[in-house]
Design an enzyme around this catalytic site. Structure first.
Site, mmCIF file in Angstrom:
data_model
loop_
_atom_site.group_PDB
_atom_site.id
_atom_site.type_symbol
_atom_site.label_atom_id
_atom_site.label_comp_id
_atom_site.label_asym_id
_atom_site.label_seq_id
_atom_site.Cartn_x
_atom_site.Cartn_y
_atom_site.Cartn_z
ATOM 1 N N HIS A 158 -32.867 -13.893 -10.698
ATOM 2 C CA HIS A 158 -32.440 -14.688 -9.540
ATOM 3 C C HIS A 158 -33.285 -14.318 -8.330
ATOM 4 O O HIS A 158 -33.955 -13.278 -8.316
ATOM 5 C CB HIS A 158 -30.964 -14.420 -9.217
ATOM 6 C CG HIS A 158 -30.033 -14.745 -10.350
ATOM 7 N ND1 HIS A 158 -29.712 -16.032 -10.704
ATOM 8 C CD2 HIS A 158 -29.348 -13.934 -11.218
ATOM 9 C CE1 HIS A 158 -28.868 -16.011 -11.740
ATOM 10 N NE2 HIS A 158 -28.636 -14.750 -12.063
ATOM 11 N N ASP A 161 -33.844 -18.379 -1.513
ATOM 12 C CA ASP A 161 -34.673 -19.147 -0.578
ATOM 13 C C ASP A 161 -33.773 -19.490 0.611
ATOM 14 O O ASP A 161 -32.819 -20.256 0.471
ATOM 15 C CB ASP A 161 -35.175 -20.418 -1.299
ATOM 16 C CG ASP A 161 -35.750 -21.465 -0.349
ATOM 17 O OD1 ASP A 161 -35.802 -21.228 0.882
ATOM 18 O OD2 ASP A 161 -36.142 -22.544 -0.838
ATOM 19 N N HIS A 163 -33.376 -21.386 3.872
ATOM 20 C CA HIS A 163 -33.981 -22.465 4.662
ATOM 21 C C HIS A 163 -34.115 -22.088 6.136
ATOM 22 O O HIS A 163 -34.910 -22.668 6.849
ATOM 23 C CB HIS A 163 -33.141 -23.742 4.544
ATOM 24 C CG HIS A 163 -33.257 -24.410 3.208
ATOM 25 N ND1 HIS A 163 -32.884 -25.714 2.991
ATOM 26 C CD2 HIS A 163 -33.713 -23.954 2.011
ATOM 27 C CE1 HIS A 163 -33.099 -26.034 1.723
ATOM 28 N NE2 HIS A 163 -33.586 -24.974 1.101
ATOM 29 N N HIS A 198 -30.380 -20.865 -1.201
ATOM 30 C CA HIS A 198 -30.104 -21.086 -2.627
ATOM 31 C C HIS A 198 -31.052 -20.276 -3.490
ATOM 32 O O HIS A 198 -32.101 -19.827 -3.032
ATOM 33 C CB HIS A 198 -30.193 -22.579 -2.978
ATOM 34 C CG HIS A 198 -31.550 -23.185 -2.751
ATOM 35 N ND1 HIS A 198 -32.537 -23.186 -3.716
ATOM 36 C CD2 HIS A 198 -32.092 -23.805 -1.664
ATOM 37 C CE1 HIS A 198 -33.615 -23.784 -3.232
ATOM 38 N NE2 HIS A 198 -33.382 -24.165 -1.994
ATOM 39 N N CYS A 199 -30.678 -20.108 -4.724
ATOM 40 C CA CYS A 199 -31.538 -19.450 -5.703
ATOM 41 C C CYS A 199 -32.628 -20.439 -6.117
ATOM 42 O O CYS A 199 -32.383 -21.638 -6.207
ATOM 43 C CB CYS A 199 -30.704 -19.024 -6.910
ATOM 44 S SG CYS A 199 -31.630 -18.046 -8.107
ATOM 45 N N HIS A 209 -30.101 -23.490 -11.484
ATOM 46 C CA HIS A 209 -29.306 -22.480 -10.770
ATOM 47 C C HIS A 209 -28.532 -23.106 -9.607
ATOM 48 O O HIS A 209 -27.377 -22.771 -9.378
ATOM 49 C CB HIS A 209 -30.200 -21.336 -10.269
ATOM 50 C CG HIS A 209 -30.622 -20.401 -11.360
ATOM 51 N ND1 HIS A 209 -30.487 -19.030 -11.263
ATOM 52 C CD2 HIS A 209 -31.153 -20.645 -12.578
ATOM 53 C CE1 HIS A 209 -30.941 -18.471 -12.385
ATOM 54 N NE2 HIS A 209 -31.359 -19.428 -13.191
ATOM 55 N N MET A 214 -25.384 -21.780 -7.236
ATOM 56 C CA MET A 214 -26.066 -20.670 -6.573
ATOM 57 C C MET A 214 -26.645 -21.108 -5.230
ATOM 58 O O MET A 214 -27.865 -21.260 -5.066
ATOM 59 C CB MET A 214 -27.154 -20.130 -7.493
ATOM 60 C CG MET A 214 -27.349 -18.656 -7.289
ATOM 61 S SD MET A 214 -27.878 -17.784 -8.721
ATOM 62 C CE MET A 214 -27.890 -16.138 -8.023
ATOM 63 N N HIS A 319 -15.916 -36.812 5.988
ATOM 64 C CA HIS A 319 -15.023 -37.583 6.864
ATOM 65 C C HIS A 319 -13.679 -36.874 6.882
ATOM 66 O O HIS A 319 -13.167 -36.493 5.829
ATOM 67 C CB HIS A 319 -14.875 -39.011 6.319
ATOM 68 C CG HIS A 319 -13.859 -39.822 7.061
ATOM 69 N ND1 HIS A 319 -14.143 -40.470 8.238
ATOM 70 C CD2 HIS A 319 -12.552 -40.079 6.805
ATOM 71 C CE1 HIS A 319 -13.051 -41.106 8.666
ATOM 72 N NE2 HIS A 319 -12.075 -40.861 7.817
ATOM 73 N N GLU A 342 -17.054 -40.773 13.198
ATOM 74 C CA GLU A 342 -16.051 -41.013 12.157
ATOM 75 C C GLU A 342 -16.455 -40.346 10.849
ATOM 76 O O GLU A 342 -15.649 -39.770 10.146
ATOM 77 C CB GLU A 342 -15.811 -42.515 11.957
ATOM 78 C CG GLU A 342 -17.039 -43.307 11.567
ATOM 79 C CD GLU A 342 -16.710 -44.755 11.241
ATOM 80 O OE1 GLU A 342 -17.426 -45.637 11.733
ATOM 81 O OE2 GLU A 342 -15.755 -45.011 10.499
ATOM 82 N N THR A 343 -17.727 -40.464 10.539
ATOM 83 C CA THR A 343 -18.260 -39.879 9.306
ATOM 84 C C THR A 343 -19.644 -39.361 9.638
ATOM 85 O O THR A 343 -20.373 -39.983 10.406
ATOM 86 C CB THR A 343 -18.350 -40.957 8.201
ATOM 87 O OG1 THR A 343 -17.029 -41.430 7.923
ATOM 88 C CG2 THR A 343 -18.956 -40.422 6.909
ATOM 89 N N HIS A 369 -16.896 -39.163 1.944
ATOM 90 C CA HIS A 369 -16.461 -40.552 2.045
ATOM 91 C C HIS A 369 -17.309 -41.507 1.221
ATOM 92 O O HIS A 369 -17.297 -42.730 1.436
ATOM 93 C CB HIS A 369 -16.362 -41.011 3.496
ATOM 94 C CG HIS A 369 -15.281 -42.032 3.720
ATOM 95 N ND1 HIS A 369 -15.368 -43.338 3.276
ATOM 96 C CD2 HIS A 369 -14.065 -41.936 4.311
ATOM 97 C CE1 HIS A 369 -14.268 -43.995 3.615
ATOM 98 N NE2 HIS A 369 -13.468 -43.172 4.233
HETATM 99 CU CU LIG Z 1 -30.216 -17.763 -9.689
#
Ligand SMILES: [Cu+2]
Length: 405
Positions: A158, A161, A163, A198-199, A209, A214, A319, A342-343, A369
């Site tokens: 594993h 990353d 962001h 995330h992985c 993954h 993950m 929503h 609203e959304t 929604h």
């Molecule tokens: Cu992983």
């Protein structure tokens, strides 16, 4: 699946190389390629191009003319991560100078029931055992220092990353840990906002993954806290951290969800199911009902909740039924929040913050929604809100009754 086909158990001399990650990345690709050769013959091309990307990113990171980071002026603190939907203890407005925030995460592989009604289950690949992984909170200008541990009994390799970070595949090239290994990554939070992590262990294993849970979110707050478009401070009483997870769970010839003995056993079947781009489940916090009924989120009239919605893989449209997004930061905290929505929209591979102050008691459903995903596939959470009803805002003038024609 036996451990022998898991590339993580193969000994290499990669740690003899500065940073380790050049070969770690390449080995990951070879590993994923080897696995796919057994289980999914058409993955090789994808893994090969991913291998090039990893190699290039890691080579960039090992160019050694780089100066050591200047850590003077930073204070070290530990952040105790907690399971979702909760948030770690934190300051909304930073006090003191910038911090190095130390956190630890374990890459845990565990069998999870996704829907008790159908018995659907998944070998979830997790950070700290939960889907989503824990929420991390820091301020702009802080550094996050993560110790990432892969337990010795894991089946897979594993990494992570972020962001929110800058460089080296978001840290993916520098955190690639095999079972029994740990790595420490430090990165500076330069952009305020909510971000996915995330992985991303390479090739087809990346979506595999991520679609097995993950992923999670980091919130990088402005040092002076959140503000509206006029610069007025915005504060919250609590955080509801919601991770939306699309699963692609394989079924047998009778249409029943398949059960697998070990993490990774579902690899070939899952890749096939993922290629349909049609999730069998879109759920909040790992499983159908994880945030409804007894597990519902709680609030009181007058309380302000910051809803953080993470979706690492797929678009979503949260929503709040009966409420609104009073302030929504769809992109980052650099921009002024959108108001009275609203959304709102969560781009796949993104986390979004929305703030709402409850004005009426009752049960509020927080849904994706796309209501097929929200209702039929599972993406529903409930807020149970206590307090006094306000007839100014809404009143049942006539209860349902028969009318004469
Ligand atoms: Cu992983």
């Amino acid at each position: 699946m036996t451990k022998s086909i898991n590339p993580g158990t193969a000994k290499t001399s990669r740690r003899n190389v500065l940073w380790g990650s050049v070969l770690a990345g390449a080995a990951a690709m070879t590993g994923a390629g080897a696995m796919s050769a057994v289980r999914a013959p058409r993955m090789t091309g994808i893994n090969a191009s991913s291998a090039k990307l990893y190699k290039a990113a890691a080579e960039k990171a090992v160019e050694t003319t780089a100066k050591p980071a200047n850590l003077s002026g930073y204070t070290r603190v530990k952040q105790e991560l907690v399971a979702p939907p909760f948030a770690p203890a934190h300051e909304q407005v930073a006090t003191g100078g910038p911090k190095i925030i130390e956190i630890t995460m374990e890459t845990t592989e565990r069998l999870m029931v996704v829907d008790e009604d159908t018995g659907a289950s998944v070998w979830a690949l997790t950070f700290n055992g939960s889907v989503p992984g824990p929420l991390i909170i820091c301020h702009e200008g802080d550094m996050v220092e993560l110790t990432l541990r892969n337990p010795a009994d894991s089946m897979m390799e594993h990494n992570i990353d972020f962001h929110a970070s800058t460089g080296a595949l978001g840290g993916g090239g520098l955190t690639h840990v095999y079972p029994g290994e740990e790595a420490v990554l430090r990165w500076k939070a330069t952009k305020p906002g909510c971000f996915t992590y995330h992985c991303a262990p390479g090739g087809a294993m990346i979506p595999y993954h991520v679609a097995h849970g993950m992923n999670g979110a980091v919130m990088v707050l402005p040092r002076d806290g959140l503000k509206d478009k006029d610069g007025n401070p915005l504060r919250y009483d609590s955080i509801a951290y919601i991770g939306e997870q699309d699963y692609y769970l394989p079924k047998d010839e009778n249409g029943e969800y398949k059960y697998y003995e070990t993490a990774g056993d579902d690899y070939a079947d899952s890749i096939e199911a993922m290629r349909t781009l049609t999730p069998t489940h879109c759920v909040f916090n790992g499983a159908v009902g994880a945030l409804t009924g007894e597990n519902a989120l709680r609030a009181k009239v007058g309380e302000t909740v910051l809803m953080i919605h993470n979706q690492a893989n797929r678009d979503s449209r949260p929503h709040l039924i009966g409420g609104h997004g009073n302030y929504v930061w769809e992109a980052s905290f650099t921009e002024s929040p959108m108001q009275d929505m609203e959304t709102w929209f969560v781009r796949g591979g993104c986390a979004v913050a929305a703030m709402y102050t409850f004005e009426q008691p009752g049960v509020y459903a927080y849904v994706n929604h796309n209501l097929i995903e929200g209702v039929l596939l599972g993406a529903t959470a409930h807020f149970v809100v206590d307090g006094e009803w306000d007839n100014e805002l809404m009143e049942q003038v006539v209860a349902p009754r028969a009318f004469s024609t």
